[in-house]
Structures are given as structure tokens and as C-alpha cells.
Design a protein around this motif. Sequence first.
Motif, mmCIF file in Angstrom:
data_model
loop_
_atom_site.group_PDB
_atom_site.id
_atom_site.type_symbol
_atom_site.label_atom_id
_atom_site.label_comp_id
_atom_site.label_asym_id
_atom_site.label_seq_id
_atom_site.Cartn_x
_atom_site.Cartn_y
_atom_site.Cartn_z
ATOM 1 N N ALA A 97 0.840 -1.165 0.141
ATOM 2 C CA ALA A 97 0.032 -0.099 -0.011
ATOM 3 C C ALA A 97 0.926 1.316 -0.085
ATOM 4 C CB ALA A 97 -0.816 0.016 1.350
ATOM 5 N N PRO A 98 0.366 2.334 -0.641
ATOM 6 C CA PRO A 98 -0.811 2.559 -1.332
ATOM 7 C C PRO A 98 -0.902 2.097 -2.974
ATOM 8 C CG PRO A 98 0.391 4.811 -1.038
ATOM 9 C CD PRO A 98 1.087 3.507 -0.453
ATOM 10 N N ASP A 99 0.370 2.103 -3.347
ATOM 11 C CA ASP A 99 0.575 1.693 -4.820
ATOM 12 C C ASP A 99 -0.241 0.288 -5.174
ATOM 13 O OD1 ASP A 99 2.418 3.603 -5.307
ATOM 14 O OD2 ASP A 99 4.015 2.381 -4.985
ATOM 15 N N ASP A 100 -0.441 -0.568 -4.228
ATOM 16 C CA ASP A 100 -1.210 -1.650 -4.560
ATOM 17 C C ASP A 100 -2.710 -1.623 -4.910
ATOM 18 O OD1 ASP A 100 -1.662 -4.604 -4.738
ATOM 19 O OD2 ASP A 100 -2.553 -4.457 -2.711
ATOM 20 N N GLY A 101 -3.207 -0.803 -4.055
ATOM 21 C CA GLY A 101 -4.589 -0.541 -4.520
ATOM 22 C C GLY A 101 -4.684 0.448 -5.342
ATOM 23 N N ASN A 102 -4.086 1.498 -5.441
ATOM 24 C CA ASN A 102 -3.864 2.507 -6.728
ATOM 25 C C ASN A 102 -3.995 1.763 -7.973
ATOM 26 O OD1 ASN A 102 -4.379 4.396 -4.648
ATOM 27 N ND2 ASN A 102 -2.294 4.963 -4.670
ATOM 28 N N MET A 103 -2.927 0.893 -8.171
ATOM 29 C CA MET A 103 -2.907 0.295 -9.527
ATOM 30 C C MET A 103 -3.916 -0.356 -9.844
ATOM 31 S SD MET A 103 1.159 -0.902 -9.732
ATOM 32 C CE MET A 103 1.367 -1.821 -8.039
ATOM 33 N N MET A 104 -4.788 -1.128 -8.784
ATOM 34 C CA MET A 104 -5.737 -2.069 -9.167
ATOM 35 C C MET A 104 -6.792 -1.269 -9.553
ATOM 36 S SD MET A 104 -5.775 -5.257 -6.546
ATOM 37 C CE MET A 104 -5.514 -4.403 -4.977
ATOM 38 N N VAL A 105 -7.045 -0.248 -8.836
ATOM 39 C CA VAL A 105 -8.385 0.794 -9.314
ATOM 40 C C VAL A 105 -8.129 1.402 -10.533
ATOM 41 C CG1 VAL A 105 -7.832 2.846 -8.197
ATOM 42 C CG2 VAL A 105 -10.179 2.021 -8.503
ATOM 43 N N MET A 106 -6.817 1.948 -11.090
ATOM 44 C CA MET A 106 -6.437 2.354 -12.090
ATOM 45 C C MET A 106 -6.693 1.578 -13.321
ATOM 46 S SD MET A 106 -3.367 4.816 -10.666
ATOM 47 C CE MET A 106 -3.036 5.713 -12.330
ATOM 48 N N GLU A 107 -5.908 0.191 -13.034
ATOM 49 C CA GLU A 107 -6.192 -0.771 -14.100
ATOM 50 C C GLU A 107 -7.672 -0.812 -14.624
ATOM 51 O OE1 GLU A 107 -4.435 -5.109 -14.658
ATOM 52 O OE2 GLU A 107 -5.886 -5.050 -13.052
ATOM 53 N N GLN A 108 -8.738 -1.125 -13.508
ATOM 54 C CA GLN A 108 -10.267 -1.298 -13.518
ATOM 55 C C GLN A 108 -10.750 0.139 -14.254
ATOM 56 O OE1 GLN A 108 -11.771 -2.710 -10.398
ATOM 57 N NE2 GLN A 108 -13.840 -3.168 -11.035
ATOM 58 N N ALA A 109 -10.380 1.200 -13.998
ATOM 59 C CA ALA A 109 -11.127 2.446 -14.281
ATOM 60 C C ALA A 109 -10.612 3.504 -15.185
ATOM 61 C CB ALA A 109 -11.658 3.342 -12.991
ATOM 62 N N CYS A 110 -9.531 3.361 -15.416
ATOM 63 C CA CYS A 110 -8.867 4.520 -16.412
ATOM 64 C C CYS A 110 -9.150 4.070 -17.717
ATOM 65 C CB CYS A 110 -7.492 4.633 -16.122
ATOM 66 S SG CYS A 110 -6.956 5.597 -14.548
ATOM 67 N N THR A 111 -8.988 5.114 -18.523
ATOM 68 C CA THR A 111 -8.930 5.016 -19.917
ATOM 69 C C THR A 111 -7.446 4.590 -20.424
ATOM 70 O OG1 THR A 111 -8.034 7.287 -20.450
ATOM 71 C CG2 THR A 111 -10.581 6.949 -20.041
ATOM 72 N N ASP A 112 -7.413 4.114 -21.672
ATOM 73 C CA ASP A 112 -6.179 3.554 -21.996
ATOM 74 C C ASP A 112 -5.197 4.613 -22.066
ATOM 75 O OD1 ASP A 112 -7.116 0.902 -22.482
ATOM 76 O OD2 ASP A 112 -7.565 1.157 -24.534
ATOM 77 N N ALA A 113 -5.445 5.651 -22.500
ATOM 78 C CA ALA A 113 -4.481 6.972 -22.712
ATOM 79 C C ALA A 113 -4.051 7.189 -20.880
ATOM 80 C CB ALA A 113 -5.186 8.229 -23.070
ATOM 81 N N GLN A 114 -5.100 7.100 -20.109
ATOM 82 C CA GLN A 114 -4.619 7.370 -18.540
ATOM 83 C C GLN A 114 -3.739 6.272 -18.048
ATOM 84 O OE1 GLN A 114 -8.634 7.724 -17.184
ATOM 85 N NE2 GLN A 114 -8.362 9.879 -17.025
#
Length: 402
Positions: A97-114
Motif C-alpha cells: 500500500a498504497p501503490d497496490d490499491g491504486n494500481m488495481m483501481v486504475m487498471e479497472q477504471a482508467c482509459t487507455d490513455a490514462q
Amino acid sequence: MDYTISPRIEDFRVRIARFVEDELLPLEEGRAAWDAHGNIALDYLEPLREKARGEGLWCLQLKPETGGQGLGKVGMAVCYEEMNRSIFGPVVFNSAAPDDGNMMVMEQACTDAQKAQWLAPIVTGQVRSSFAMTEPHPGGGSDPGMMLTTATKKGDKYVIRGRKWFITGAEDASHFILMARTSDDPRRGLTAFLHHRDEPGWRIDRRIPIMGPEEHGGHCEIVYEDMELPADRIILGEGMGLKITQMRLGPARLTHCMRWLGLAKRCLEIAQEYAQNRHGFGVRLSDRESIQIKMGDIAMGIEVGRLLVMKAAWELDRGSFARKEVSMAKIHVANLLHKAADTAIQINGARGYSQDTVLEWIYRYARQARLVDGADEVHQMVLNRHLTDQKRDFWKWEPAEA
């Protein structure tokens, strides 16, 4: 019910266990590898991270196309527990943490460009990240609906004003997920933004001193003073911030529990080793019934925690939010970790209270477990709400499809 794990997960577990035994536990013994805040020093961390990458033990939690191993929550439960046999373990494998949770939510919710701009550098280990949500009174804490930080739309940009505190990792982070209020709508009033540490309009007011050891970057108080962010920094859409918090915090709470189980097992391991070798008044400590009762009680508590975590992980893997299961795991494992550290220190006596073992580190760290990602009492209220709504179905087994 099938409690077996796949050969692939077992392969990862075995290789992680060997890495921890050979590479990490020896480092804990010498203080040269520790930084001033009780974590692994960066000069030691980077070579170990490179070695973990080379052995295919990097970012187990992410999909292969993102740069991970696609283990799923059940596989993570097995492997994260093994990683945190060492206090240095999770950060070495990019699963802290916090990278672990941040990466998982960004993988799920961000656009390809993001993902290309904001997620990929965290995945490769080039930068660290932080999740800026919690605010001082009277702002939002466990209840994000109380959030006072605002994002006001002006033309094609949003102007951010507010104060956050206890933001984990902020001092070392380059990429931030920021939660702010864009309207007063109770369900669609919050929005998640991305920003970089080098952008103007914000500052770290202080790194807050805490009782326990710290993650890299500490726990900081942050002030936003008319920071301007373009609309392409929004994750998932304006007003979808509450959904982002739900997507991030449930799995993040559970991954904490996975790691804490590893630390609880380490406490028991240190206590067992000492009790088997320490004699007093003509009797070996491990032969005393009082010690055996303490050990057996902690061992049972760890196994109960593992079952709760695995049930929640299974629910998440099949698409459920697992709110009830995550809350039960969070309450039990947080209290278990504190009890395991306290018991192990008591068995070790003065040695346990000293810095000759990692027990005092774990003990100080464990006290925060009952507060972070929702205090015990918050999760107990969540469980009572489920009980009130579901009544006897609170304990219902899910029947398989015919």
C-alpha cells in the motif's frame, strides 16, 4: 467446498517463500538496510525489486496485459500472506500500500490513455503513488459524504481547493489520485482526479509523526490552493468518485488483511523459536501449559483469519463487492495482528520489547490496523446494517446452480 489452490498459485507461493527466506529475512537482522522511518532503505530496495522482476514475481495483482501475473484475489491471498513473512516483503514485489490499491483501481477504471501516462510508470516501479481522500475534521474520513475539498469547473478546467491528511506515501509519490466534491448530489457528488507532484497549486504542509513505522513517503497533510486540472484527469467520469472509492477500498482492505496474516504468522514463528529454546526454573518455556494455550489460541485465530480472507477473496473473484465478508475479515485480522504481536512479545520477555527482533516493529505497526481503511466500529456498524437488512439470510449459503 474446495480449499485447494492451483499448481500455478502454489508455484508462486513457493518461489516467494524462498525469495523471502534467502533475500529479505537476512536484511532485517542488520539495521544498515533500514531507513530512518523503519522501512527498507532505497539503496537496498531497488536491487531486490530488480531481482523480483527477473524472477517473475512482480505485480502479481495485475493482468498480464498491464504488466502483472493475473493471479486474482484468491491467488493474491496466498502469495501476499507469504510475502509479509518479512516486514520488507510487499514493497519488494510491488504489492505494498498504497501503490497496490491504486494500481488495481486504475487498471479497472482508467482509459487507455490514462493507463499509459499514469498507471504504467507505477507498474514498472519508476514512480510511487498516493490516494488523497481523508480530510481533517469536519471533512470526510470513514464517511466520504462529508468531503469538503471542492473541484469547481471553470471553462475546460477544474479548480481544486481543500485540505487532506494522513495521506499515505505522499512525500515520495509522483502520481496522485485525488477525491474532491463537484456537486452536492449525495450519490454523484464526488469525482476522482489524477495529478502529478510537479504541478502547481498544492503543497505538503507536514509529514505527520506517527507511533508506528511508516510506508515510504509517510503520512502527510496536504493543502490544495487553486490547483487547476483539465477534464482529461477525471477517472471514470464526473460524479463517479464514490464508485471509485468503492472499487478501491474494498479490495485494498482485504489486501491489508492478507499481508497482516503474514505478519501474525511471523510473530508466532518468533515466539515458537524462543519458547523451544528458553529454559527457566528447570522447565523449557514451550513445555509450560500456559505458553501452549497462548500459542494454540493465536494459531487458531490466524486460521480463522485465513478462512475469512479467502471467503472474501473468492467473493471478489466472482464479481461480488463482498462488503460483509471484507468487513468481517478486516475486524478479525486487525485485532488478531495486535494480539499476535502482544503475545509474542510477552513470551519473549525483554527480548521481545527490544529491537533484537522485529516484534516491537510489528507491535507498533499493528495498532494502526484497527484504524486504517475504516475503524473496527465502522465495520461493526456495516455488519449490523447487513444483519438488519438480511436477517437470517445474513448466514445464508449460496446454492450452486442446478
